[in-house]
Design a protein around this motif. Structure first.
Motif, PDB file in Angstrom:
ATOM      1  N   UNK A  93     -16.265  84.351 -47.424  1.00  0.00           N
ATOM      2  CA  UNK A  93     -15.086  83.739 -47.579  1.00  0.00           C
ATOM      3  C   UNK A  93     -15.171  82.754 -48.606  1.00  0.00           C
ATOM      4  N   UNK A  94     -14.005  82.230 -48.944  1.00  0.00           N
ATOM      5  CA  UNK A  94     -13.938  81.445 -50.366  1.00  0.00           C
ATOM      6  C   UNK A  94     -14.268  80.159 -49.894  1.00  0.00           C
ATOM      7  N   UNK A  95     -15.102  79.428 -50.580  1.00  0.00           N
ATOM      8  CA  UNK A  95     -15.540  78.097 -50.215  1.00  0.00           C
ATOM      9  C   UNK A  95     -15.866  77.405 -51.452  1.00  0.00           C
ATOM     10  N   UNK A  96     -15.696  76.145 -51.515  1.00  0.00           N
ATOM     11  CA  UNK A  96     -15.848  75.184 -52.452  1.00  0.00           C
ATOM     12  C   UNK A  96     -17.565  75.091 -52.771  1.00  0.00           C
ATOM     13  N   UNK A  97     -17.833  75.092 -54.188  1.00  0.00           N
ATOM     14  CA  UNK A  97     -19.012  74.871 -54.622  1.00  0.00           C
ATOM     15  C   UNK A  97     -19.772  76.290 -55.132  1.00  0.00           C
ATOM     16  N   UNK A 120     -18.422  91.061 -57.175  1.00  0.00           N
ATOM     17  CA  UNK A 120     -18.023  89.800 -57.082  1.00  0.00           C
ATOM     18  C   UNK A 120     -17.214  89.495 -55.964  1.00  0.00           C
ATOM     19  N   UNK A 121     -17.811  89.216 -54.678  1.00  0.00           N
ATOM     20  CA  UNK A 121     -16.935  89.031 -53.501  1.00  0.00           C
ATOM     21  C   UNK A 121     -15.858  87.992 -53.482  1.00  0.00           C
ATOM     22  N   UNK A 122     -16.082  87.085 -54.567  1.00  0.00           N
ATOM     23  CA  UNK A 122     -15.170  85.767 -54.649  1.00  0.00           C
ATOM     24  C   UNK A 122     -14.157  85.899 -55.536  1.00  0.00           C
ATOM     25  N   UNK A 123     -14.202  86.876 -56.287  1.00  0.00           N
ATOM     26  CA  UNK A 123     -13.029  87.140 -57.505  1.00  0.00           C
ATOM     27  C   UNK A 123     -11.897  86.867 -57.166  1.00  0.00           C
ATOM     28  N   UNK A 124     -11.261  87.649 -56.230  1.00  0.00           N
ATOM     29  CA  UNK A 124      -9.909  87.801 -55.909  1.00  0.00           C
ATOM     30  C   UNK A 124      -9.515  86.909 -54.578  1.00  0.00           C
ATOM     31  N   UNK A 125     -10.494  86.216 -54.300  1.00  0.00           N
ATOM     32  CA  UNK A 125     -10.078  85.359 -52.998  1.00  0.00           C
ATOM     33  C   UNK A 125      -9.317  84.179 -53.144  1.00  0.00           C
ATOM     34  N   UNK A 126      -8.667  83.881 -51.914  1.00  0.00           N
ATOM     35  CA  UNK A 126      -7.703  82.519 -52.093  1.00  0.00           C
ATOM     36  C   UNK A 126      -8.155  81.657 -50.992  1.00  0.00           C
ATOM     37  N   UNK A 127      -8.003  80.413 -51.218  1.00  0.00           N
ATOM     38  CA  UNK A 127      -8.563  79.398 -50.350  1.00  0.00           C
ATOM     39  C   UNK A 127      -7.653  79.441 -49.117  1.00  0.00           C
ATOM     40  N   UNK A 129      -8.457  77.855 -45.997  1.00  0.00           N
ATOM     41  CA  UNK A 129      -8.679  76.386 -45.406  1.00  0.00           C
ATOM     42  C   UNK A 129      -8.727  75.432 -46.298  1.00  0.00           C
ATOM     43  N   UNK A 130      -7.302  74.670 -46.604  1.00  0.00           N
ATOM     44  CA  UNK A 130      -7.285  73.805 -47.786  1.00  0.00           C
ATOM     45  C   UNK A 130      -7.741  72.419 -47.373  1.00  0.00           C
ATOM     46  N   UNK A 131      -7.513  72.007 -45.949  1.00  0.00           N
ATOM     47  CA  UNK A 131      -8.309  70.757 -45.429  1.00  0.00           C
ATOM     48  C   UNK A 131      -9.645  70.841 -45.794  1.00  0.00           C
ATOM     49  N   UNK A 132     -10.587  71.854 -45.361  1.00  0.00           N
ATOM     50  CA  UNK A 132     -11.878  72.084 -45.429  1.00  0.00           C
ATOM     51  C   UNK A 132     -12.443  71.934 -46.826  1.00  0.00           C
ATOM     52  N   UNK A 133     -11.553  72.762 -47.719  1.00  0.00           N
ATOM     53  CA  UNK A 133     -11.999  72.998 -49.065  1.00  0.00           C
ATOM     54  C   UNK A 133     -11.795  71.422 -49.743  1.00  0.00           C
ATOM     55  N   UNK A 134     -10.808  70.680 -49.679  1.00  0.00           N
ATOM     56  CA  UNK A 134     -10.383  69.385 -50.264  1.00  0.00           C
ATOM     57  C   UNK A 134     -11.581  68.519 -49.639  1.00  0.00           C
TER      58      UNK A 134
END
Length: 162
Positions: A93-97, A120-127, A129-134
């Motif tokens: 899953x897309x995650x920060x960092x 690259x499993x992260x290439x086309x992923x979208x965030x 959970x914006x609250x957690x990401x921010x």
């Protein structure tokens, strides 16, 4: 397989070398060590902070193997009714960092990583959970500017730095 994740959800420091005579025992989920006390409590161990780096390659496995591993861990921690991961989009899953790892890989992992280098499993992923990401983004900003990692767990006390 060519990425590294650095955010406060992943621990950055942990005891990896211990003295056999120290009385330390595996503690909690076996991530760290503590010293059992006669009253049933656990005391944090004294530790020296080293400048050594250890990378973890537990996720450098074929997708089917990672799905099976994750499902096994979920069942271990949450019982037979645990939610199963069936597809790679639920596994990665897309995650920060998340960033590309540019360093040299150890010999024993190079071939496995080479076989998977185009994936690259992260290439086309979208965030999602914006609250957690921010929250992670702002914690990272504070850490980069002050050196302080908010809420960092430690199962030991530092006594010296090498």
């Amino acid at each position: 397989f060519s990425h590294i994740i650095a955010n406060r959800k992943w621990y950055r420091r942990e005891a990896r070398v211990i003295k056999k005579s120290s009385g330390l025992r595996s503690f909690g989920d076996a991530q760290g060590f503590r010293i059992p006390q006669a009253d049933g409590s656990w005391r944090k161990a004294r530790a020296a902070l080293s400048s050594a780096h250890i990378n973890h390659y537990g996720w450098v496995r074929p997708i089917a193997t990672m799905i099976a591993k994750t499902n096994s861990f979920n069942r271990l921690w949450h019982g037979d009714g645990a939610k199963k991961v069936g597809t790679e989009d639920l596994l990665y899953v897309k995650q920060f960092g998340v960033r590309r790892f540019e360093g040299a890989l150890p010999i024993y992992i190079r071939e496995r990583a080479r076989q998977l280098e185009s994936y690259d499993p992260f290439a086309d992923q979208k965030v999602t959970n914006w609250a957690q990401y921010l929250s992670l983004w702002s914690a990272d900003l504070i850490e980069r500017t002050t050196g302080w990692r908010i809420g960092e767990y430690s199962s030991y006390k530092y006594t010296k730095k090498y």
